[in-house]
Design a protein around this motif. Structure first.
Motif, PDB file in Angstrom:
ATOM      1  N   SER A  12       0.959  -1.098  -0.046  1.00  0.00           N
ATOM      2  CA  SER A  12      -0.151  -0.006  -0.293  1.00  0.00           C
ATOM      3  C   SER A  12       0.742   1.178  -0.035  1.00  0.00           C
ATOM      4  CB  SER A  12      -0.893   0.013   1.341  1.00  0.00           C
ATOM      5  OG  SER A  12      -1.800   1.155   1.100  1.00  0.00           O
ATOM      6  N   LYS A  13       0.733   2.055  -1.133  1.00  0.00           N
ATOM      7  CA  LYS A  13       1.468   3.219  -1.098  1.00  0.00           C
ATOM      8  C   LYS A  13       3.204   3.172  -0.856  1.00  0.00           C
ATOM      9  CE  LYS A  13      -2.351   6.663   0.078  1.00  0.00           C
ATOM     10  NZ  LYS A  13      -2.654   7.648   0.854  1.00  0.00           N
ATOM     11  N   ASP A  14       3.603   2.228  -1.709  1.00  0.00           N
ATOM     12  CA  ASP A  14       5.003   1.741  -1.662  1.00  0.00           C
ATOM     13  C   ASP A  14       5.618   1.490  -0.300  1.00  0.00           C
ATOM     14  OD1 ASP A  14       5.396   2.816  -4.131  1.00  0.00           O
ATOM     15  OD2 ASP A  14       5.648   4.725  -3.683  1.00  0.00           O
ATOM     16  N   ARG A  15       4.621   0.797   0.576  1.00  0.00           N
ATOM     17  CA  ARG A  15       4.905   0.530   1.806  1.00  0.00           C
ATOM     18  C   ARG A  15       4.340  -1.006   1.949  1.00  0.00           C
ATOM     19  NH1 ARG A  15       6.446   3.847   6.179  1.00  0.00           N
ATOM     20  NH2 ARG A  15       6.173   5.907   5.753  1.00  0.00           N
ATOM     21  N   TRP A  16       5.125  -1.923   2.569  1.00  0.00           N
ATOM     22  CA  TRP A  16       4.658  -3.391   2.743  1.00  0.00           C
ATOM     23  C   TRP A  16       4.036  -3.551   4.027  1.00  0.00           C
ATOM     24  CZ3 TRP A  16       3.573  -6.858  -0.933  1.00  0.00           C
ATOM     25  CH2 TRP A  16       4.003  -6.663  -2.199  1.00  0.00           C
ATOM     26  N   TYR A  17       3.129  -4.345   4.124  1.00  0.00           N
ATOM     27  CA  TYR A  17       2.612  -4.910   5.593  1.00  0.00           C
ATOM     28  C   TYR A  17       2.291  -6.177   5.597  1.00  0.00           C
ATOM     29  CZ  TYR A  17       1.279   0.289   5.652  1.00  0.00           C
ATOM     30  OH  TYR A  17       1.490   1.578   5.517  1.00  0.00           O
ATOM     31  N   LEU A  18       2.285  -6.657   6.839  1.00  0.00           N
ATOM     32  CA  LEU A  18       2.195  -8.301   7.268  1.00  0.00           C
ATOM     33  C   LEU A  18       0.857  -8.047   7.449  1.00  0.00           C
ATOM     34  CD1 LEU A  18       2.797 -11.056   7.980  1.00  0.00           C
ATOM     35  CD2 LEU A  18       3.506 -10.221  10.067  1.00  0.00           C
ATOM     36  N   ILE A  19      -0.113  -9.159   7.014  1.00  0.00           N
ATOM     37  CA  ILE A  19      -1.497  -9.352   7.593  1.00  0.00           C
ATOM     38  C   ILE A  19      -1.466 -10.480   8.297  1.00  0.00           C
ATOM     39  CG2 ILE A  19      -3.991  -9.586   7.135  1.00  0.00           C
ATOM     40  CD1 ILE A  19      -2.471  -6.953   6.102  1.00  0.00           C
ATOM     41  N   ALA A  20      -1.697 -10.219   9.711  1.00  0.00           N
ATOM     42  CA  ALA A  20      -1.598 -11.687  10.532  1.00  0.00           C
ATOM     43  C   ALA A  20      -2.518 -11.576  11.545  1.00  0.00           C
ATOM     44  CB  ALA A  20      -0.280 -11.562  11.159  1.00  0.00           C
ATOM     45  N   VAL A  21      -2.848 -12.732  12.204  1.00  0.00           N
ATOM     46  CA  VAL A  21      -3.871 -13.042  13.269  1.00  0.00           C
ATOM     47  C   VAL A  21      -2.886 -12.817  14.774  1.00  0.00           C
ATOM     48  CG1 VAL A  21      -5.292 -14.381  14.609  1.00  0.00           C
ATOM     49  CG2 VAL A  21      -5.682 -14.387  12.074  1.00  0.00           C
ATOM     50  N   ASP A  22      -3.235 -11.875  15.518  1.00  0.00           N
ATOM     51  CA  ASP A  22      -2.635 -11.814  16.659  1.00  0.00           C
ATOM     52  C   ASP A  22      -3.084 -12.765  17.795  1.00  0.00           C
ATOM     53  OD1 ASP A  22      -1.621 -10.629  19.339  1.00  0.00           O
ATOM     54  OD2 ASP A  22      -1.640  -8.556  18.440  1.00  0.00           O
ATOM     55  N   THR A  23      -1.808 -13.578  18.169  1.00  0.00           N
ATOM     56  CA  THR A  23      -2.420 -14.450  19.243  1.00  0.00           C
ATOM     57  C   THR A  23      -3.213 -14.144  20.561  1.00  0.00           C
ATOM     58  OG1 THR A  23      -0.200 -14.907  19.891  1.00  0.00           O
ATOM     59  CG2 THR A  23      -0.733 -16.260  18.153  1.00  0.00           C
ATOM     60  N   LYS A  24      -2.602 -12.834  20.884  1.00  0.00           N
ATOM     61  CA  LYS A  24      -3.132 -12.203  22.086  1.00  0.00           C
ATOM     62  C   LYS A  24      -4.692 -12.322  21.957  1.00  0.00           C
ATOM     63  CE  LYS A  24      -2.354  -8.511  25.134  1.00  0.00           C
ATOM     64  NZ  LYS A  24      -1.432  -7.129  25.516  1.00  0.00           N
ATOM     65  N   ASP A  25      -5.273 -11.553  21.069  1.00  0.00           N
ATOM     66  CA  ASP A  25      -6.688 -11.460  20.906  1.00  0.00           C
ATOM     67  C   ASP A  25      -7.335 -11.999  19.782  1.00  0.00           C
ATOM     68  OD1 ASP A  25      -5.938  -9.683  18.943  1.00  0.00           O
ATOM     69  OD2 ASP A  25      -6.212  -7.935  19.967  1.00  0.00           O
ATOM     70  N   LYS A  26      -6.476 -12.682  18.941  1.00  0.00           N
ATOM     71  CA  LYS A  26      -7.376 -13.362  17.807  1.00  0.00           C
ATOM     72  C   LYS A  26      -7.887 -12.503  16.814  1.00  0.00           C
ATOM     73  CE  LYS A  26      -6.186 -17.519  19.641  1.00  0.00           C
ATOM     74  NZ  LYS A  26      -5.047 -18.402  19.165  1.00  0.00           N
ATOM     75  N   LYS A  27      -7.420 -11.174  16.717  1.00  0.00           N
ATOM     76  CA  LYS A  27      -7.888 -10.344  15.746  1.00  0.00           C
ATOM     77  C   LYS A  27      -6.927 -10.197  14.433  1.00  0.00           C
ATOM     78  CE  LYS A  27     -10.890  -7.432  18.788  1.00  0.00           C
ATOM     79  NZ  LYS A  27     -10.938  -6.003  19.209  1.00  0.00           N
ATOM     80  N   THR A  28      -7.573  -9.849  13.410  1.00  0.00           N
ATOM     81  CA  THR A  28      -6.700  -9.861  12.050  1.00  0.00           C
ATOM     82  C   THR A  28      -5.883  -8.565  12.350  1.00  0.00           C
ATOM     83  OG1 THR A  28      -7.931 -11.391  11.123  1.00  0.00           O
ATOM     84  CG2 THR A  28      -6.525 -10.053   9.681  1.00  0.00           C
ATOM     85  N   LYS A  29      -4.575  -8.307  12.209  1.00  0.00           N
ATOM     86  CA  LYS A  29      -4.190  -6.910  12.153  1.00  0.00           C
ATOM     87  C   LYS A  29      -3.175  -6.756  11.177  1.00  0.00           C
ATOM     88  CE  LYS A  29      -4.694  -6.729  17.235  1.00  0.00           C
ATOM     89  NZ  LYS A  29      -4.034  -6.629  18.537  1.00  0.00           N
ATOM     90  N   SER A  30      -2.786  -5.556  10.716  1.00  0.00           N
ATOM     91  CA  SER A  30      -1.578  -5.362   9.760  1.00  0.00           C
ATOM     92  C   SER A  30      -0.413  -4.655  10.533  1.00  0.00           C
ATOM     93  CB  SER A  30      -1.997  -4.467   8.556  1.00  0.00           C
ATOM     94  OG  SER A  30      -2.501  -3.117   9.308  1.00  0.00           O
ATOM     95  N   PHE A  31       0.669  -5.251  10.023  1.00  0.00           N
ATOM     96  CA  PHE A  31       2.016  -4.636  10.681  1.00  0.00           C
ATOM     97  C   PHE A  31       2.865  -4.035   9.571  1.00  0.00           C
ATOM     98  CE2 PHE A  31       0.046  -7.887  13.273  1.00  0.00           C
ATOM     99  CZ  PHE A  31       0.090  -7.352  14.568  1.00  0.00           C
ATOM    100  N   GLY A  32       3.351  -2.887   9.640  1.00  0.00           N
ATOM    101  CA  GLY A  32       4.135  -2.272   8.630  1.00  0.00           C
ATOM    102  C   GLY A  32       5.490  -2.866   8.780  1.00  0.00           C
TER     103      GLY A  32
END
Length: 305
Positions: free
Chosen positions: A163-183
């Motif tokens: 997204s806009k010349d940046r890359w993000y990891l899409i992952a499920v956080d094991t702490k709360d089981k929510k799908t999040k993005s990490f730069g």
């Protein structure tokens, strides 16, 4: 023929056959007439080389080229990958063409000016891709721009998104089981576990971001119809490089062009619209219009203190 010239040949062959089916002689002439071949001082191309190139194109891009129609010796694109993969292949070919063109001229720095901003975090790209394909648990430290804090994260990686010349990891956080993005540019001390996670997530990442702009996705909200009115000049840029995959042209006059999109009116999208200044006006929804008004009023205050 130079060994490092194969990428240019692949791109040119595909380019010629996307125009129309062609015989070997027509393909050969197209290649020899190209600036790429002339700059490389290549003056011949054999049918044996073409046959090897077609096999490599099939292997690399999953694009099948053949000439087995009865009574027809023309080569044609028989099948190509699904749309998403085909778009990826097209971008890959474009990158190859740029790299090949630059490599052809040792003094390219005098003529080609690259964006000085460089993407960061790419050094972890391969490790993350490995973890995604093999369902490996990943742990890392992540810096948040929002609260200016570093937190340790343990996640189940699902995908990588640009997204806009940046890359993000899409992952499920094991702490709360929510799908999040990490730069990726804010990830440090990445550790890929030997153990694989067993959870079978029913998350379709493509569908998850279908109505999103960038990496922000509001699952609890429904996407909205967004109507934009653009000046005629700006509309040409929006047509050639759509803001979103859902973009549709609704109406057009000599002065104005109206587009319709279906997505979440997030802050990221508002920033994109604001970057066009007076050339783009939001007609719907009212909530986005109100947000833009408030943002512009606050911005004006910065210049009249």
């Amino acid at each position: 023929m130079k060994k490092d010239f194969f990428l240019a040949r692949y791109a040119l062959i595909i380019k010629r056959l996307e125009r129309s089916p062609a015989t070997f002689e027509e393909i050969e002439q197209f290649l020899l007439d190209s600036r790429e071949f002339q700059d490389a001082n290549v003056y011949q191309y054999s049918i044996r080389t073409l046959q090897r190139d077609l096999k490599d194109i099939n292997s690399l891009f999953n694009l099948v080229i053949q000439n087995k129609k009865k009574g027809d010796n023309r080569y044609f694109i028989a099948s190509r990958p699904i749309m998403e993969v085909d778009e990826y292949n097209q971008r890959l070919l474009e990158s190859y063409q740029i790299i090949n063109a630059i490599n052809a001229y040792p003094d390219f720095a005098d003529f080609v000016f690259l964006e000085p901003r460089k993407p960061r975090g790419i050094d972890s790209f391969y490790d993350l891709l490995f973890a995604i394909r093999n369902k490996k648990v990943v742990e890392f430290e992540h810096f948040s721009f929002l609260n200016q804090k570093i937190t340790k994260r343990k996640v189940h990686p699902l995908a990588l998104k640009e997204s806009k010349d940046r890359w993000y990891l899409i992952a499920v956080d094991t702490k709360d089981k929510k799908t999040k993005s990490f730069g990726l540019d804010r990830i440090k001390y990445l550790d890929v576990y030997k153990a694989s996670y067993r959870e079978r997530y029913k998350i379709d990442v493509k569908e998850h971001f279908k109505n999103s702009f960038g990496v922000m996705n509001l699952e609890e909200q429904k996407p909205q119809k967004i109507v934009l009115e653009c000046s005629k000049q700006q509309a040409e840029y929006v047509k050639s490089f759509p803001l979103h995959s859902t973009q549709e042209l609704v109406s057009e006059t000599p002065e104005k062009v109206v587009f319709e999109l279906c997505l979440h009116p997030t802050y990221d999208f508002m920033q994109e619209i604001l970057s066009y200044g007076k050339e783009v006006k939001v007609l719907e929804p009212q909530c986005l219009i109100d947000d833009i008004k408030i943002h512009l009023q606050e911005s004006i205050k910065n210049y009249f203190l």
